[in-house]
Design a protein around this motif. Structure first.
Motif, short mmCIF file in Angstrom:
data_model
loop_
_atom_site.label_atom_id
_atom_site.label_comp_id
_atom_site.label_asym_id
_atom_site.label_seq_id
_atom_site.Cartn_x
_atom_site.Cartn_y
_atom_site.Cartn_z
N ASN A 24 0.77 -1.22 -0.02
CA ASN A 24 -0.11 0.01 0.06
C ASN A 24 0.82 1.53 0.25
O ASN A 24 0.45 2.40 0.53
CB ASN A 24 -0.89 0.00 1.15
CG ASN A 24 -2.11 -0.89 1.00
OD1 ASN A 24 -2.47 -1.28 -0.33
ND2 ASN A 24 -2.76 -1.47 2.08
N ASN A 56 -2.63 15.12 -0.36
CA ASN A 56 -2.69 13.57 -0.27
C ASN A 56 -1.40 13.47 0.84
O ASN A 56 -0.69 14.25 1.26
CB ASN A 56 -2.20 12.90 -1.43
CG ASN A 56 -0.91 13.55 -2.18
OD1 ASN A 56 -0.18 13.99 -1.42
ND2 ASN A 56 -1.09 13.38 -3.34
N LYS A 73 -0.99 4.80 1.30
CA LYS A 73 -2.44 4.24 1.17
C LYS A 73 -2.69 4.00 -0.65
O LYS A 73 -3.69 4.53 -1.07
CB LYS A 73 -3.54 5.15 1.68
CG LYS A 73 -3.59 5.37 3.11
CD LYS A 73 -4.65 6.35 3.46
CE LYS A 73 -4.24 6.41 5.08
NZ LYS A 73 -5.07 7.58 5.93
N VAL A 74 -1.79 3.41 -1.15
CA VAL A 74 -2.03 3.35 -2.80
C VAL A 74 -2.17 1.82 -2.79
O VAL A 74 -0.95 1.10 -2.79
CB VAL A 74 -0.78 3.97 -3.58
CG1 VAL A 74 -0.83 3.71 -4.93
CG2 VAL A 74 -0.49 5.40 -3.27
N ASN A 75 -3.18 1.59 -3.04
CA ASN A 75 -3.46 -0.05 -2.94
C ASN A 75 -3.56 -0.51 -4.38
O ASN A 75 -3.95 -1.78 -4.52
CB ASN A 75 -4.62 -0.41 -1.93
CG ASN A 75 -5.89 0.07 -2.61
OD1 ASN A 75 -5.49 0.87 -3.42
ND2 ASN A 75 -6.69 0.24 -1.70
N SER A 76 -3.44 0.14 -5.45
CA SER A 76 -3.59 -0.58 -6.95
C SER A 76 -2.92 0.32 -7.81
O SER A 76 -2.22 1.38 -7.76
CB SER A 76 -5.11 -0.27 -7.21
OG SER A 76 -5.69 0.98 -7.34
N ASN A 78 -3.90 1.40 -10.53
CA ASN A 78 -4.70 2.40 -11.18
C ASN A 78 -4.71 3.76 -10.30
O ASN A 78 -4.29 4.89 -10.73
CB ASN A 78 -6.17 2.01 -10.90
CG ASN A 78 -7.21 3.10 -11.75
OD1 ASN A 78 -6.61 3.71 -12.86
ND2 ASN A 78 -8.28 3.32 -11.19
N LYS A 79 -4.40 3.67 -8.98
CA LYS A 79 -4.18 4.81 -8.01
C LYS A 79 -2.77 5.25 -8.13
O LYS A 79 -2.69 6.55 -8.24
CB LYS A 79 -4.19 4.29 -6.51
CG LYS A 79 -4.14 5.36 -5.48
CD LYS A 79 -5.03 6.27 -5.47
CE LYS A 79 -4.87 7.34 -4.48
NZ LYS A 79 -5.62 8.54 -4.49
N LYS A 81 -1.04 5.11 -10.99
CA LYS A 81 -1.44 5.96 -12.43
C LYS A 81 -1.63 7.30 -12.28
O LYS A 81 -1.37 8.21 -12.83
CB LYS A 81 -2.00 5.02 -13.44
CG LYS A 81 -2.33 5.65 -14.78
CD LYS A 81 -3.23 4.79 -15.61
CE LYS A 81 -3.63 5.40 -16.87
NZ LYS A 81 -4.62 4.89 -17.63
N GLN A 82 -2.92 7.38 -11.42
CA GLN A 82 -3.67 8.51 -11.27
C GLN A 82 -2.51 9.55 -10.52
O GLN A 82 -2.49 10.89 -10.85
CB GLN A 82 -4.78 8.57 -10.24
CG GLN A 82 -5.81 7.68 -10.84
CD GLN A 82 -7.04 7.54 -9.88
OE1 GLN A 82 -7.01 7.59 -8.56
NE2 GLN A 82 -8.33 7.24 -10.36
N ILE A 83 -1.87 9.25 -9.54
CA ILE A 83 -0.42 9.93 -8.94
C ILE A 83 0.23 10.28 -9.99
O ILE A 83 0.49 11.60 -10.11
CB ILE A 83 -0.19 9.16 -7.68
CG1 ILE A 83 -1.03 9.07 -6.68
CG2 ILE A 83 0.97 9.93 -7.26
CD1 ILE A 83 -0.58 7.98 -5.42
#
Length: 98
Positions: A24, A56, A73-76, A78-79, A81-83
């Motif tokens: 995470n 964040n 708290k980055v569990n994927s 996709n998250k 990629k967003q960051i």
């Protein structure tokens, strides 16, 4: 698969030589040469500015003389990629509009 390549490409443009997503946490390692002109560049200054104004859970850390940017708290993928996309767009959109 293609998301990983896009993330790595954008991360490289931002001055990260390595990115890690585990437990995470999303960790972006900056160029390891502390004397690199990158650390005096506008891109690095914009990254610092982004960190000061973003809401964040992120922060800079130095470990074994390597500077890294940590996101909690980055569990994927996709998250992550967003960051990276948000950081990339914020910095390069600002540069393009000047």
């Amino acid at each position: 698969m293609f998301d990983i390549l896009r993330i790595r490409w954008k991360a490289k443009q931002l001055g990260f030589e390595k990115i890690v997503l585990k437990q995470n946490k999303f960790i972006c390692y900056f160029i390891s040469d502390k004397n690199s002109s990158f650390f005096n560049s506008k891109i690095f200054a914009e990254i610092l500015q982004y960190l000061q104004t973003s809401h964040n859970s992120s922060g800079l850390k130095e470990n074994n003389e390597k500077l890294s940017l940590h996101f909690e708290k980055v569990n994927s993928l996709n998250k992550a990629k967003q960051i990276v996309t948000s950081l990339y767009d914020n910095i390069f959109y600002v540069e393009a509009s000047i």
